[in-house]
Design a protein around this motif. Structure first.
Motif, short mmCIF file in Angstrom:
data_model
loop_
_atom_site.label_atom_id
_atom_site.label_comp_id
_atom_site.label_asym_id
_atom_site.label_seq_id
_atom_site.Cartn_x
_atom_site.Cartn_y
_atom_site.Cartn_z
N MET A 20 46.84 -33.83 -7.32
CA MET A 20 47.99 -34.57 -6.79
C MET A 20 49.19 -33.64 -6.65
SD MET A 20 49.77 -38.05 -8.24
CE MET A 20 50.44 -37.24 -9.68
N ASN A 21 49.86 -33.70 -5.50
CA ASN A 21 51.05 -32.89 -5.29
C ASN A 21 52.18 -33.31 -6.24
OD1 ASN A 21 49.56 -31.92 -3.22
ND2 ASN A 21 51.07 -32.25 -1.62
N PRO A 22 52.92 -32.37 -6.76
CA PRO A 22 54.05 -32.76 -7.63
C PRO A 22 55.17 -33.40 -6.81
CG PRO A 22 54.06 -30.39 -7.22
CD PRO A 22 52.79 -30.92 -6.62
N VAL A 23 55.84 -34.35 -7.44
CA VAL A 23 57.00 -34.98 -6.80
C VAL A 23 58.21 -34.07 -7.00
CG1 VAL A 23 58.56 -36.97 -6.90
CG2 VAL A 23 56.09 -37.29 -7.13
N GLU A 24 59.05 -33.95 -5.97
CA GLU A 24 60.24 -33.14 -6.05
C GLU A 24 61.48 -34.03 -6.07
OE1 GLU A 24 60.22 -30.08 -3.07
OE2 GLU A 24 58.09 -29.66 -3.35
N HIS A 25 62.58 -33.48 -6.52
CA HIS A 25 63.82 -34.25 -6.65
C HIS A 25 64.96 -33.51 -5.97
CE1 HIS A 25 61.24 -35.51 -10.05
NE2 HIS A 25 61.69 -36.72 -9.74
N ILE A 26 65.80 -34.26 -5.27
CA ILE A 26 66.94 -33.68 -4.58
C ILE A 26 67.97 -33.20 -5.59
CG2 ILE A 26 68.89 -34.20 -3.07
CD1 ILE A 26 66.29 -33.86 -1.58
N SER A 27 68.48 -32.01 -5.36
CA SER A 27 69.54 -31.48 -6.22
C SER A 27 70.59 -30.81 -5.34
CB SER A 27 68.99 -30.47 -7.22
OG SER A 27 70.03 -29.87 -7.97
N ARG A 61 55.84 -33.83 -0.80
CA ARG A 61 55.68 -32.64 0.06
C ARG A 61 54.19 -32.53 0.38
NH1 ARG A 61 58.67 -28.26 1.44
NH2 ARG A 61 60.34 -28.86 0.00
N PHE A 62 53.86 -32.59 1.68
CA PHE A 62 52.47 -32.53 2.12
C PHE A 62 52.32 -31.48 3.22
CE2 PHE A 62 52.92 -37.09 0.86
CZ PHE A 62 52.06 -37.06 -0.23
N ASN A 63 51.11 -30.93 3.34
CA ASN A 63 50.84 -29.98 4.42
C ASN A 63 50.17 -30.69 5.59
OD1 ASN A 63 48.03 -30.17 3.88
ND2 ASN A 63 48.13 -28.47 2.42
N ASP A 64 49.82 -29.91 6.62
CA ASP A 64 49.29 -30.49 7.85
C ASP A 64 47.94 -31.18 7.64
OD1 ASP A 64 48.39 -27.87 7.31
OD2 ASP A 64 47.61 -27.67 9.33
#
Length: 483
Positions: free
Chosen positions: A1-8, A212-215
């Motif tokens: 599973m892709n990690p979740v990112e957070h806006i900073s 965040r995902f790739n093609d």
């Protein structure tokens, strides 16, 4: 599973400083950076060029979802490039291709071959972003472009040719959600965070998670993965920080690839997830209005009852009005009268509790207020009072709705016509500039000012015309229209 990112919005002091691709391009004063893509893509590029003081080298080409779907986006880019080629001082053009151009396979070579370019000014396309990161190295591509460009001999003049592109839908919706009992979550391939601004919210307190995902992932479908990301991010929060609802927003790539938001909502088992739409192509104001009305329908229960003395503030959003202090005069009056003013949705959603009165402070709150009036009979007032006369009238409207005595209008001070005979042009949020215009005429003696709204997109103009048909608003989207 892709990690979740957070806006900073706060830069890490320990992270190595690296020049972004736009920064490398804009360092050369004769290079024009042409951005093409969705609203969120263009806004992110504009914010970067503004940070560098290089907006005169940035040229936006706003594309709609329909233009990509119908294959019309190439013509818009070709027309803009022909304009840029005629600007003195341009020694080269780099088209900053978006994910949408990768997905729709924009024929850049065909577009470049048809340009009216008698001086043979070099024009390149730079493919970058999450849709190409598996197989292309944009940094190396840019260095190859630089090696082919002739040496700089001039500079693009600092004349302003374009206004800032509007903020995208998820910027406005996320801004409004910051003070509510929600966990804002943005579904994106990546990179869309560059279009966001803290907008009235302390930078360190801003809350927004994103994917965040790739093609390949986007092509195969990301619904199950996105639902897992939401759940993992929710349960990773400290118990005291967990919110009642997750609010899902989308961006351009998931919208274009047909990502099923309903499937994500259904698969996020055990969580209350609400889809607030957003696609990265839509302007912020109309999306915010729809989101606020949707939230009200979702959270208010049929048996909700009026709480005497409660006044809810509808339509506030930092991205629309900035910091909430400009509402303090009205809130102070409400408190002095024994009323309780609250921003709607602040803290926790009061599903069983209705206000006695709604105070709508921007056009984004009008659809929600109208629905609450039809569904529950809650009356509403609009606009932010400006000046002593308006404040007295506004107080009396509030008192009338709340069953209190009116304030005598005889106490209104005699106006000083310091602007007698002067004309004015007011640009901004319609409900706000309407009241400022009335203040200028009633208390300062000016002629009736013209009211204008910056609305470069047709959907924005339709939105304001539908909600404010009685206001004599003029619209502009370009320097020429403003003149």
């Amino acid at each position: 599973m892709n990690p979740v990112e957070h806006i900073s919005f706060e830069e890490s002091q320990s992270a190595p400083k690296m020049l972004s691709l736009p920064e490398q391009i804009l360092m050369r004063p004769d290079l024009a950076l042409v951005g093409t893509g969705s609203l969120s893509c263009i806004r992110a590029l504009y914010l970067e060029s503004a940070r560098l003081g290089k907006t005169h080298q940035f040229f936006p080409c706003l594309q709609s979802a329909q233009s990509y779907a119908a294959g019309r986006h190439g013509k818009a880019l070709e027309d803009l490039l022909n304009q840029v080629l005629r600007i003195p001082g341009v020694g080269g053009i780099i088209v900053y291709a978006s994910c949408m151009d990768v997905l729709s396979q924009t024929d850049f070579e065909g577009i470049f071959s048809r340009l009216d370019n008698p001086k043979a000014i070099p024009v390149y396309a730079l493919l970058r972003g999450p849709m190409v990161k598996r197989y292309l190295k944009p940094g190396k591509m840019l260095q190859n472009i630089f090696s082919e460009l002739p040496e700089s001999t001039g500079a693009i003049s600092k004349e302003k040719r374009f206004f800032p592109p509007p903020a995208p839908d998820f910027q406005f919706v996320s801004s409004a959600l910051q003070y509510m009992d929600t966990m804002p979550f943005l579904l994106t391939a990546g990179g869309c965070g560059g279009a966001l601004e803290s907008a009235g919210t302390p930078k360190k307190d801003y809350r927004l998670s994103h994917t965040r995902f790739n093609d390949i992932q986007m092509t195969m479908g990301v619904e199950e993965e996105a639902a897992s990301c939401i759940a993992s991010d929710y349960w990773a929060q400290a118990p005291e920080n967990r919110k009642s609802h997750v609010c899902l927003m989308g961006s351009a790539v998931p919208a274009f690839t047909g990502t099923d938001h309903n499937a994500i909502v259904d698969q996020a088992s055990g969580l209350s997830v609400l889809d607030l739409g957003c696609d990265g192509f839509t302007s912020g104001i109309s999306a915010l209005a729809w989101a606020l009305k949707t939230l009200a329908k979702f959270t208010l229960l049929p048996q909700a009852q009026v709480k005497p003395g409660l006044v809810d503030i509808l339509g506030y959003c930092g991205a629309v009005l900035g910091k909430p202090e400009k509402l303090e005069s009205g809130m102070e009056h409400l408190r002095k009268c024994g009323f309780t003013p609250l921003f709607w949705g602040e803290g926790v959603f009061r599903g069983e509790e209705l206000p006695q009165l709604n105070w709508v402070v921007s056009t984004a709150g009008l659809p929600q207020a109208e629905w609450m009036k039809e569904a529950y009979g809650v009356p509403y007032l609009t606009g932010i009072p400006f000046g002593s006369r308006q404040m007295l009238r506004w107080c009396n409207w509030v008192n009338q709705c709340m069953g209190r005595e009116n304030v005598p209008l005889s106490t209104t001070p005699t106006p000083q016509p310091v602007l007698e005979g002067k004309r004015g042009l007011l640009i901004g949020e319609p409900l706000l500039i309407k009241n400022i215009g009335d203040f200028l005429t009633e208390e300062l003696g000016s002629q009736l000012p013209a009211l204008a709204v910056y609305a470069p997109m047709p959907e924005q103009r339709r939105f304001y015309r539908e909600l404010c048909p009685e206001l004599p608003i003029r619209y502009f989207g370009s320097v020429e229209e403003l003149r």
